[in-house]
Design a protein around this motif. Structure first.
Motif, PDB file in Angstrom:
ATOM      1  N   SER A  40     -35.779  83.490 -21.533  1.00  0.00           N
ATOM      2  CA  SER A  40     -36.450  82.602 -22.490  1.00  0.00           C
ATOM      3  C   SER A  40     -36.613  83.284 -23.840  1.00  0.00           C
ATOM      4  O   SER A  40     -36.436  82.663 -24.903  1.00  0.00           O
ATOM      5  CB  SER A  40     -37.810  82.178 -21.937  1.00  0.00           C
ATOM      6  OG  SER A  40     -37.672  81.478 -20.712  1.00  0.00           O
ATOM      7  N   VAL A  43     -33.265  83.320 -25.602  1.00  0.00           N
ATOM      8  CA  VAL A  43     -32.973  82.021 -26.209  1.00  0.00           C
ATOM      9  C   VAL A  43     -33.800  81.823 -27.475  1.00  0.00           C
ATOM     10  O   VAL A  43     -33.306  81.355 -28.514  1.00  0.00           O
ATOM     11  CB  VAL A  43     -33.238  80.888 -25.192  1.00  0.00           C
ATOM     12  CG1 VAL A  43     -33.157  79.526 -25.883  1.00  0.00           C
ATOM     13  CG2 VAL A  43     -32.252  80.975 -24.037  1.00  0.00           C
ATOM     14  N   SER A  48     -28.900  84.081 -26.817  1.00  0.00           N
ATOM     15  CA  SER A  48     -28.191  83.446 -25.714  1.00  0.00           C
ATOM     16  C   SER A  48     -28.090  81.955 -25.951  1.00  0.00           C
ATOM     17  O   SER A  48     -28.948  81.351 -26.616  1.00  0.00           O
ATOM     18  CB  SER A  48     -28.914  83.704 -24.381  1.00  0.00           C
ATOM     19  OG  SER A  48     -28.926  85.070 -24.065  1.00  0.00           O
ATOM     20  N   ASP A  49     -27.031  81.350 -25.398  1.00  0.00           N
ATOM     21  CA  ASP A  49     -26.848  79.912 -25.508  1.00  0.00           C
ATOM     22  C   ASP A  49     -27.951  79.190 -24.729  1.00  0.00           C
ATOM     23  O   ASP A  49     -28.124  79.457 -23.537  1.00  0.00           O
ATOM     24  CB  ASP A  49     -25.475  79.522 -24.943  1.00  0.00           C
ATOM     25  CG  ASP A  49     -25.252  78.030 -25.016  1.00  0.00           C
ATOM     26  OD1 ASP A  49     -25.369  77.369 -23.963  1.00  0.00           O
ATOM     27  OD2 ASP A  49     -24.987  77.531 -26.131  1.00  0.00           O
ATOM     28  N   PRO A  50     -28.705  78.296 -25.350  1.00  0.00           N
ATOM     29  CA  PRO A  50     -29.833  77.649 -24.674  1.00  0.00           C
ATOM     30  C   PRO A  50     -29.431  76.875 -23.427  1.00  0.00           C
ATOM     31  O   PRO A  50     -30.090  76.965 -22.382  1.00  0.00           O
ATOM     32  CB  PRO A  50     -30.396  76.714 -25.749  1.00  0.00           C
ATOM     33  CG  PRO A  50     -29.962  77.314 -27.043  1.00  0.00           C
ATOM     34  CD  PRO A  50     -28.623  77.914 -26.771  1.00  0.00           C
ATOM     35  N   ASP A  51     -28.355  76.102 -23.505  1.00  0.00           N
ATOM     36  CA  ASP A  51     -27.951  75.292 -22.357  1.00  0.00           C
ATOM     37  C   ASP A  51     -27.536  76.177 -21.177  1.00  0.00           C
ATOM     38  O   ASP A  51     -27.910  75.922 -20.025  1.00  0.00           O
ATOM     39  CB  ASP A  51     -26.802  74.361 -22.754  1.00  0.00           C
ATOM     40  CG  ASP A  51     -27.253  73.289 -23.749  1.00  0.00           C
ATOM     41  OD1 ASP A  51     -28.471  72.982 -23.759  1.00  0.00           O
ATOM     42  OD2 ASP A  51     -26.407  72.791 -24.517  1.00  0.00           O
ATOM     43  N   ALA A  52     -26.750  77.190 -21.460  1.00  0.00           N
ATOM     44  CA  ALA A  52     -26.306  78.094 -20.393  1.00  0.00           C
ATOM     45  C   ALA A  52     -27.490  78.841 -19.784  1.00  0.00           C
ATOM     46  O   ALA A  52     -27.572  79.034 -18.563  1.00  0.00           O
ATOM     47  CB  ALA A  52     -25.279  79.081 -20.943  1.00  0.00           C
ATOM     48  N   ARG A  54     -30.674  77.831 -19.727  1.00  0.00           N
ATOM     49  CA  ARG A  54     -31.497  76.911 -18.916  1.00  0.00           C
ATOM     50  C   ARG A  54     -30.806  76.592 -17.588  1.00  0.00           C
ATOM     51  O   ARG A  54     -31.461  76.461 -16.561  1.00  0.00           O
ATOM     52  CB  ARG A  54     -31.778  75.644 -19.712  1.00  0.00           C
ATOM     53  CG  ARG A  54     -32.889  75.810 -20.736  1.00  0.00           C
ATOM     54  CD  ARG A  54     -33.331  74.462 -21.280  1.00  0.00           C
ATOM     55  NE  ARG A  54     -32.315  73.909 -22.187  1.00  0.00           N
ATOM     56  CZ  ARG A  54     -32.325  74.105 -23.494  1.00  0.00           C
ATOM     57  NH1 ARG A  54     -33.270  74.854 -24.060  1.00  0.00           N
ATOM     58  NH2 ARG A  54     -31.375  73.565 -24.258  1.00  0.00           N
ATOM     59  N   GLY A  55     -29.489  76.496 -17.618  1.00  0.00           N
ATOM     60  CA  GLY A  55     -28.760  76.270 -16.363  1.00  0.00           C
ATOM     61  C   GLY A  55     -28.947  77.422 -15.392  1.00  0.00           C
ATOM     62  O   GLY A  55     -29.142  77.222 -14.187  1.00  0.00           O
TER      63      GLY A  55
END
Length: 378
Positions: A40, A43, A48-52, A54-55
């Motif tokens: 977190s 992000v 870091s890529d937020p979508d990746a 969170r996945g």
């Protein structure tokens, strides 16, 4: 407090083995939570890529909860602890590879998590399993590095990925080898603990049991008498009998000490077979034996001794040429709050009188004889 206990039983069960597995699961869950917090922060700072990210967080949380359910339902699945450990480790390695791929400039830090996973498994897996898991981690992370440098060489320079892979492979191989050494140390410790436990048990037996007759020895009998003194309820009858094998010295002199030892062994087994469930017979010294008869009036104690005398007269001892063995006994009833030492002393005087009266008889301590009973009885 009861509500908390019921909640703990609901969440963790009551089986000790399951609770131990859930403790390991809780440790991994704490690690997942820490990693989610760190992701977190990555992000939030654009690393870091937020979508990746969170996945990965959702994947890790769902996986951890799934393993909790698997452990709680293990009564149905019957998975061994090492099987569960391998499955959780494999899942964690997938998370570590995923985290490496999305962590950008912080990706090298993810390699430490890979090593931590292997180290954590060292305590639950056999060396061969740890080695195979390390090989899987090397192969998995190596494949991910190759794919990343092949598809995005600007962010993942080939030489950097190659050197990083080399360091990781060296660390994992070293960890796997150390796991083998640790397993050897653990096995050695378990073996030494088992040997120590066996030695302590042997010492306990030697300290409490007479080696020749397999009866308890005098030292342990004194401990039994001390416990009986504390246990003895007011008004309850307890008797002490002192037994001596008749003419035992003649047996040793005529037939030899080996035969004398055989007499002691056969006498002890025969005498013990005639006792009640709570009676305790001990070798008191030489051919002398002490018998504790709890919750027994003198008449009950005499009946036990008479049954014993009949069986001893009928016993057969190898090498004795059919000679009959008998014993003399002095019997005393313990008085209220009387130390057992005094009761034994009175039983010893009664034994002396039984010998003086001709042996092969049971004598009651004079103070315990009813007026209408004559002294001495076969």
């Amino acid at each position: 407090m009861n509500a908390l206990r019921r909640l703990a039983a609901l969440l963790c069960g009551i089986d000790p083995g399951m609770r131990r597995m859930l403790q390991y699961w809780a440790a991994t869950w704490v690690l997942y939570v820490i990693c989610i917090v760190l992701l977190s922060l990555q992000v939030a700072h654009g690393l870091s890529d937020p979508d990746a990210a969170r996945g990965l967080m959702a994947f890790g949380a769902c996986g951890a909860l799934s393993f909790y359910g698997l452990i709680r339902a293990n009564g149905v699945f019957k998975l061994a602890p090492d099987q569960l450990a391998v499955a959780q480790a494999a899942f964690s390695l997938v998370c570590a590879i995923w985290a490496y791929a999305i962590s950008g400039p912080l990706r090298a830090a993810m390699l430490t998590m890979t090593v931590v996973i292997i180290v954590f498994c060292m305590f639950a897996l056999r060396p061969r399993q740890t080695l195979m898991l390390s090989a899987t981690a090397i192969a998995g992370m190596g494949t991910a590095m190759w794919w990343l440098q092949a598809h995005d060489p600007l962010r993942f320079p080939p030489i950097t990925e190659l050197l990083t892979f080399g360091y990781l492979a060296g660390a994992l191989v070293s960890t796997a080898l150390l796991s083998g050494e640790m397993s050897k140390l653990r096995s050695r410790t378990k073996r030494q603990k088992r040997e120590l436990s066996d030695a302590l048990e042997t010492i306990k037996v030697l300290a409490t049991v007479d080696e020749l007759t397999s009866l308890i020895n005098r030292r342990h009998m004194n401990e039994v008498l001390e416990r009986e003194e504390r246990r003895h309820a007011p008004g309850a009858d307890t008797c002490i009998a002192l037994l001596d094998i008749d003419f035992f010295k003649q047996v040793n002199d005529r037939y030899g000490h080996a035969t004398g030892d055989a007499v002691l062994r056969v006498f002890s087994a025969t005498a013990r077979a005639a006792l009640r469930a709570n009676d305790v017979l001990a070798r008191w010294g030489g051919e002398e034996f002490l018998l504790l008869l709890p919750d027994a009036a003198p008449d009950d104690a005499r009946a036990v001794l008479q049954r014993m005398a009949e069986q001893v007269r009928a016993m057969t001892v190898p090498g004795l040429d059919g000679r009959q063995i008998t014993f003399s006994a002095g019997l005393a009833k313990r008085r209220a709050d009387e130390p057992f030492a005094d009761t034994i002393s009175r039983a010893d005087k009664a034994l002396y009188q039984a010998k003086e009266a001709g042996r092969d008889r049971i004598a009651l301590a004079p103070a315990d004889i009813a007026p209408e009973r004559r002294y001495g009885s076969r």
